[in-house]
Design a protein around this motif. Structure first.
Motif, PDB file in Angstrom:
ATOM      1  N   PHE A 112     -45.808 -18.050  -4.022  1.00 41.78           N
ATOM      2  CA  PHE A 112     -47.118 -18.205  -3.084  1.00 41.78           C
ATOM      3  C   PHE A 112     -47.111 -19.769  -2.380  1.00 41.78           C
ATOM      4  N   LEU A 113     -47.859 -20.946  -3.533  1.00 44.89           N
ATOM      5  CA  LEU A 113     -48.205 -21.918  -2.695  1.00 44.89           C
ATOM      6  C   LEU A 113     -47.061 -23.040  -3.325  1.00 44.89           C
ATOM      7  N   SER A 114     -45.684 -23.010  -2.896  1.00 41.78           N
ATOM      8  CA  SER A 114     -45.250 -23.298  -2.816  1.00 41.78           C
ATOM      9  C   SER A 114     -44.652 -25.575  -2.415  1.00 41.78           C
ATOM     10  N   ASP A 115     -45.539 -25.246  -1.942  1.00 41.79           N
ATOM     11  CA  ASP A 115     -45.573 -27.204  -1.318  1.00 41.79           C
ATOM     12  C   ASP A 115     -47.116 -27.337  -1.694  1.00 41.79           C
ATOM     13  N   ASP A 116     -47.538 -28.097  -1.703  1.00 37.64           N
ATOM     14  CA  ASP A 116     -48.569 -29.314  -2.024  1.00 37.64           C
ATOM     15  C   ASP A 116     -50.003 -29.160  -0.981  1.00 37.64           C
ATOM     16  N   ALA A 117     -49.813 -28.982   0.458  1.00 39.80           N
ATOM     17  CA  ALA A 117     -49.993 -28.482   1.336  1.00 39.80           C
ATOM     18  C   ALA A 117     -50.776 -27.674   1.314  1.00 39.80           C
ATOM     19  N   LYS A 118     -50.091 -26.215   0.208  1.00 38.53           N
ATOM     20  CA  LYS A 118     -50.568 -24.988   0.358  1.00 38.53           C
ATOM     21  C   LYS A 118     -51.248 -25.179  -0.154  1.00 38.53           C
ATOM     22  N   ARG A 119     -50.647 -25.699  -1.548  1.00 37.28           N
ATOM     23  CA  ARG A 119     -52.312 -25.684  -2.402  1.00 37.28           C
ATOM     24  C   ARG A 119     -53.413 -26.512  -2.042  1.00 37.28           C
ATOM     25  N   GLN A 120     -53.398 -27.582  -1.403  1.00 40.30           N
ATOM     26  CA  GLN A 120     -54.837 -28.384  -1.257  1.00 40.30           C
ATOM     27  C   GLN A 120     -55.720 -27.318  -0.156  1.00 40.30           C
ATOM     28  N   ARG A 121     -55.100 -26.669   0.531  1.00 36.70           N
ATOM     29  CA  ARG A 121     -55.983 -25.114   1.368  1.00 36.70           C
ATOM     30  C   ARG A 121     -56.536 -24.413   1.162  1.00 36.70           C
ATOM     31  N   ARG A 122     -55.438 -24.164  -0.580  1.00 37.92           N
ATOM     32  CA  ARG A 122     -56.144 -23.289  -1.257  1.00 37.92           C
ATOM     33  C   ARG A 122     -57.377 -23.380  -2.389  1.00 37.92           C
ATOM     34  N   LEU A 123     -57.143 -24.773  -2.254  1.00 36.66           N
ATOM     35  CA  LEU A 123     -58.061 -25.928  -3.505  1.00 36.66           C
ATOM     36  C   LEU A 123     -59.569 -25.671  -2.687  1.00 36.66           C
ATOM     37  N   VAL A 124     -59.679 -25.921  -1.351  1.00 35.28           N
ATOM     38  CA  VAL A 124     -60.870 -26.463  -0.547  1.00 35.28           C
ATOM     39  C   VAL A 124     -61.660 -25.470  -0.838  1.00 35.28           C
ATOM     40  N   HIS A 125     -61.418 -24.399  -0.642  1.00 34.16           N
ATOM     41  CA  HIS A 125     -62.345 -22.810  -0.564  1.00 34.16           C
ATOM     42  C   HIS A 125     -63.007 -22.746  -2.065  1.00 34.16           C
ATOM     43  N   ILE A 126     -62.523 -23.345  -3.553  1.00 36.07           N
ATOM     44  CA  ILE A 126     -62.900 -23.052  -5.089  1.00 36.07           C
ATOM     45  C   ILE A 126     -64.071 -23.910  -4.868  1.00 36.07           C
TER      46      ILE A 126
END
Ligand code: NAI
Length: 263
Positions: free
Chosen positions: A204-218
């Motif tokens: 689902f979080l297949s690229d770094d941009a998607k992963r970073q966007r999710r990490l902001v909220h943790i």
């Protein structure tokens, strides 16, 4: 249980979706704590074999059964297999679940995706409970762990509407099951993980941009490890949680506590 005993000594656990991801790590942890484990999954044979080997290596007895959790007969057979192989059923870890690629907002999500998600994530949990509860009532009672998600508690603008709805249903169903069986020796709790880098999330979080966007909220600024979820499952499976039922155990690095996260 005496101090120093393995925490699941003498218990038999059925873990759906236990051939990979969170379920497999949970199966290894349960076995290491003395449980005899049945893995029920639809995995390819080599994935299933690897899981069985890993669980056996962590010290426990383990058996594998091919089972699609949305198929009532298959789930009934998995429960029967558990009871006939290990003499009972004490822990049902309803972990199998899917997040399908084209699951999106309410307008775009194909109905087939919605239905398949509900079949596995909700009907699968119901069927697990339906077939395991009589075996638990006939034995020593038991603990049911239904895997929901932090998305059962919070919404996101990056939607997976079917998945989110399915996890909300799991949470509500778990509470009701807990109340129905509270005086008959069966506990039921929902386990709500935050994002953990298993094969499911990596897709689902297949690229770094998607992963970073999710990490902001943790708030903790990192994804969780499968072991951190397995530890929660272990607590719910064991008698350490003997007065806990109908609850949601959220393990999410602080996501659901946050309004603003640290820079
Ligand atoms: P995964 O995709 O890595 O593993 C899921 C396992 O379930 C696989 O072994 C798969 O073969 C099995 N499975 C799929 N459909 C099945 C079916 N119809 N019958 C039997 N087995 C089936 O997923 P992961 O990440 O380990 O997820 C496990 C549970 O945790 C799921 O319920 C998921 O929704 C939930 N979860 C995962 C989070 C994450 O970030 N990874 C976050 C919150 C919840």
């Amino acid at each position: 249980m005496a101090a120093g005993d393995p925490r699941l000594a003498g218990k038999v656990a059925l873990i759906t979706g236990g051939a990979s991801g969170l379920g497999r790590v949970g199966a290894e942890r349960f076995a290491a704590e003395g449980a005899r484990v049945v893995i029920a999954d639809v995995a390819d044979p080599e994935v299933a074999d690897a899981a069985v080997e890993a669980v056996a290596a962590s010290g426990g007895e383990v058996s594998y059964v091919h089972c699609d959790v949305s198929d009532s007969d298959a789930v009934a057979a998995a429960v029967e297999h558990t009871v006939s192989t290990f003499g009972g059923l004490d822990v049902l870890y309803n972990n199998a679940g899917v997040m399908i690629g084209d699951d999106d907002d309410p307008v775009a999500t194909p109905l087939e995706t919605y239905e398949r998600t509900m079949d596995i994530n909700v009907r699968g949990v119901l069927l697990g409970c339906r077939h395991a509860i009589p075996a638990m009532l006939a034995g020593r009672g038991g603990s049911i762990i239904n895997v929901a998600s932090f998305v059962a508690h919070m919404g996101a603008a990056t939607p997976q509407i079917a998945y989110t709805a399915s996890k909300g249903a799991v949470l509500a169903m778990t509470r009701e099951i807990a109340v129905i069986y509270a005086r008959r020796g069966i506990r039921a709790n929902a386990l709500c993980p935050g994002p953990i880098m298993t094969p499911m999330l990596a897709k689902f979080l297949s690229d770094d941009a998607k992963r970073q966007r999710r990490l902001v909220h943790i708030p903790m600024g990192r994804f969780g490890n499968p072991e951190e979820i397995a530890n929660g499952a272990l607590f719910l499976a064991s008698d350490e949680s003997s007065w806990m039922t109908g609850q949601s155990l959220i393990i999410d690095g602080g996501i659901t506590a946050a309004y603003v996260t640290p820079e």
